[in-house]
Design a protein around this motif. Structure first.
Motif: not given
Length: 634
Positions: A147-150, A183-186
């Motif tokens: 949830t925090n890492v691109d 569409n997850g962030r990582t």
């Protein structure tokens, strides 16, 4: 003689390469496999991405030295950077702080405020997967990463082997599914100049394979490289990566060729690199190398040594006392190292290389890539054993004339740059997931639910649920008799092996004359050092410098092991491969090795290549094998 052609990378209008610009596009596949020669700017691409977008990158590296170099580069650019490794662990412990609380804060608060890069060793990052933060009462898990890492990036990915396949399959599945369907962030990137065959292993759609990621989850991007004329100016829009490099093969021992080549090379080049395959052989040659350098007009302070032992104390442990470490001073003209120089070292202006042949084709290519970075011409001298030529040396011998770097890489493949055993990768990958089901039950439960949903969407599970270790475990649980305790202890030892993604050997504390205590591989001590002169609590004490203690030739040693049918000792071991084969025979030939009710135990023990070692009580051996030992596993 082979001449590797001068080459460079084309740049687009913004001054970045096509691969570097690709990182900023939101429409890439969830998993990017990026291949580019050394010097192409793979790491720099992520630095520019942080500058331009404020994203968060979690960058996984194989060594602390590489982590330190990357962090320093980002800090010079005034970007946020944080190291997660044993040094950070030690600093946190000294302050009375929690390692995992600090790491969680750096990711979810500090990096989140303005973007930046967390640079972690493989072991530090793996601790999250194993659930170590929760055991330290820190609410930090895989979900926090996702949830925090691109970008989750594995640098020098070719160094991962069969032991790490379950771990990589897990993360590829987590990232791929979340990105593709929600569409997850990582996103996940695998970087290397010399990718191993294991990367292709990730996307094989084979019902017998451990891993079968949907092909649309993975993109391959190979950096465009253009050959350049040897002398003319590089055309506009092309950044030179390497000058023209000559490669010459020599038969014999590296000490002989160092005596002949190094003085002449120092006369022609600003900086010369000398690389040994064996730390012990370097240790024996240390006084001789000092004399060679001094005869060529160098002072001791103009030499520098890079290896796993001497970097701990800032100078060599032998009688020459040559400066050592990870940070190479500008004044250093002769740099002497082992395989440690293959990754993470700033070797600017090193235009001449004398090297042993390397342990495989990828290692040799990495060493060659350290010479003549930028636009400087260089020369490489490879020393090989005429009696036992390795396959990659045989292939190198067949090259002559001028070749592009791409042609050299393709020619050295047979079929890959690094040996990779698909069968063992399947076996260990499924065993890793079996271990993880007990090590981190929360993660395993969520993974099972996700795999079921992927199967419904894709028609096939990306990770096989079949595990030979699982079958062996059920046999042990059902077994009743005199072997029960030995079998359970063996299973516990196998789980411990699976938690080690790289296969470290145990270490022991050693002190040579006039040196601080250093951590040495127990196998190194057993094969190359005599019985110590004394013991100081948990330290092996030698009253002479290292070069005067080392045996001229390696000797076989004894390894206490944990087998399914009890603890035993394997004698006359020469190498890790020899140990694996003798362990296999030990299990096969045991009187209980043909028991039908334990057939899967025997199959796993003899096919996995894992050799659990029994604890060695003498001198407080550190069984985890970490270079610097702490009670915290990372």
């Amino acid at each position: 003689m082979l001449m590797i052609q001068r080459h460079g990378v084309p740049l687009e209008a913004n001054g970045l390469s096509a691969t570097q610009n690709l990182l900023a596009r939101p429409d890439t596949a969830p998993i990017l496999v990026i291949g580019a020669p050394t010097g192409a700017g793979k790491t720099f691409g992520f630095q520019k991405l942080i500058e331009n977008t404020g994203c968060i990158v979690l960058f996984i590296v194989p060594t602390q030295a590489l982590a330190r170099n990357i962090c320093e580069s980002l800090e010079k650019a005034r970007l946020y950077a944080k190291q997660w490794d044993s040094e950070q662990t030690r600093a946190a412990v000294e302050r009375g702080a929690s390692t995992w609380t600090e790491r969680l804060f750096s990711l979810t608060v500090e990096a989140r405020q303005r973007g930046g890069m967390i640079v972690a060793t493989l072991e530090a990052f793996h601790g999250i997967t194993l659930g170590y933060p929760g055991k330290s009462r820190t609410d930090f898990d895989v979900q926090d990463v996702l949830t925090n890492v691109d970008w989750l990036v594995f640098d020098e990915a070719h160094l991962l082997n069969e032991r790490a396949m379950g771990f990589m399959a897990l993360w590829a599945t987590l990232v791929g599914f979340r990105r593709q369907h929600f569409n997850g962030r990582t996103r996940l990137a695998l970087l290397s100049a010399t990718h191993s065959a294991w990367v292709d292993f990730l996307v094989r759609r084979d019902e017998n394979n451990l891993i079968s990621l949907p092909p649309e989850w993975v993109d391959y991007q190979t950096e465009t490289i253009v050959d350049l004329p040897a002398t003319a100016e590089a055309p506009p829009g092309v950044r030179p990566m390497h000058g023209e490099v000559s490669v010459e093969l020599h038969q014999g021992e590296i000490r002989e060729w160092a005596l002949e080549l190094v003085p002449a090379l120092l006369a022609r080049h600003r900086r010369v690199l000398l690389v040994y395959d064996s730390l012990a052989e370097f240790g024996l040659d240390e006084p001789l190398l000092l004399k060679v350098a001094q005869a060529a007009g160098l002072q001791r302070k103009q030499m520098f040594v890079v290896n796993s032992q001497d970097k701990q104390i800032g100078e060599t442990a032998g009688s020459a006392r040559i400066p050592a470490g990870w940070e190479i001073p500008d004044q250093s003209r002769l740099i002497i190292g082992t395989s440690a120089v293959e990754v993470g070292m700033n070797l600017a202006h090193a235009t001449a290389l004398v090297t042993d042949e390397g342990f495989n084709a990828a290692a040799l290519l990495q060493r060659i890539g350290r010479a003549a970075r930028g636009d400087l011409p260089g020369e490489v001298h490879v020393v090989c054993d005429a009696r036992r030529k390795t396959p990659h040396i045989h292939r190198l011998e067949r090259l002559s004339g001028t070749c592009s770097i791409g042609a050299v890489v393709e020619h050295l493949k047979s079929p890959s740059l690094i040996p990779f055993n698909i069968g063992r990768a399947r076996l260990l990958g499924s065993a890793y997931l079996d271990m993880l089901a007990r090590q981190n039950r929360h993660l395993s439960k969520g993974l099972d639910a996700m795999l079921t949903e992927i199967e419904q969407r894709e028609g096939q599970r990306p990770l096989s649920g079949r595990s030979l270790l699982g079958l062996a475990r059920r046999e042990v649980e059902q077994f009743r008799g005199r072997l029960s305790s030995s079998l359970r202890r063996w299973l516990e030892a196998i789980d411990e092996q699976l938690r080690d993604l790289r296969g470290f050997t145990p270490t022991v504390k050693v002190r040579f004359r006039d040196t601080p205590v250093i951590q040495c591989s127990l196998d190194f001590v057993s094969r190359r050092l005599p019985i110590p002169d004394d013991y100081d609590h948990d330290v092996l004490v030698y009253r002479r410098p290292r070069d005067q203690c080392l045996k001229k030739r390696a000797e076989p040693f004894s390894v206490p092991v944990i087998a399914p049918f009890g603890q035993d000792a394997i004698r006359d071991v020469w190498s890790e491969a020899d140990l694996q084969e003798k362990y296999r025979l030990l299990v096969c030939n045991h009187r209980d090795g043909n028991r039908k009710e334990l057939q899967n135990v025997v199959r796993f023990a003899t096919a996995s290549g894992l050799v659990p070692r029994a604890p060695v009580k003498a001198a407080n051996v550190e069984q985890s094998g970490s270079i610097v030992a702490y009670s915290n596993p990372v």
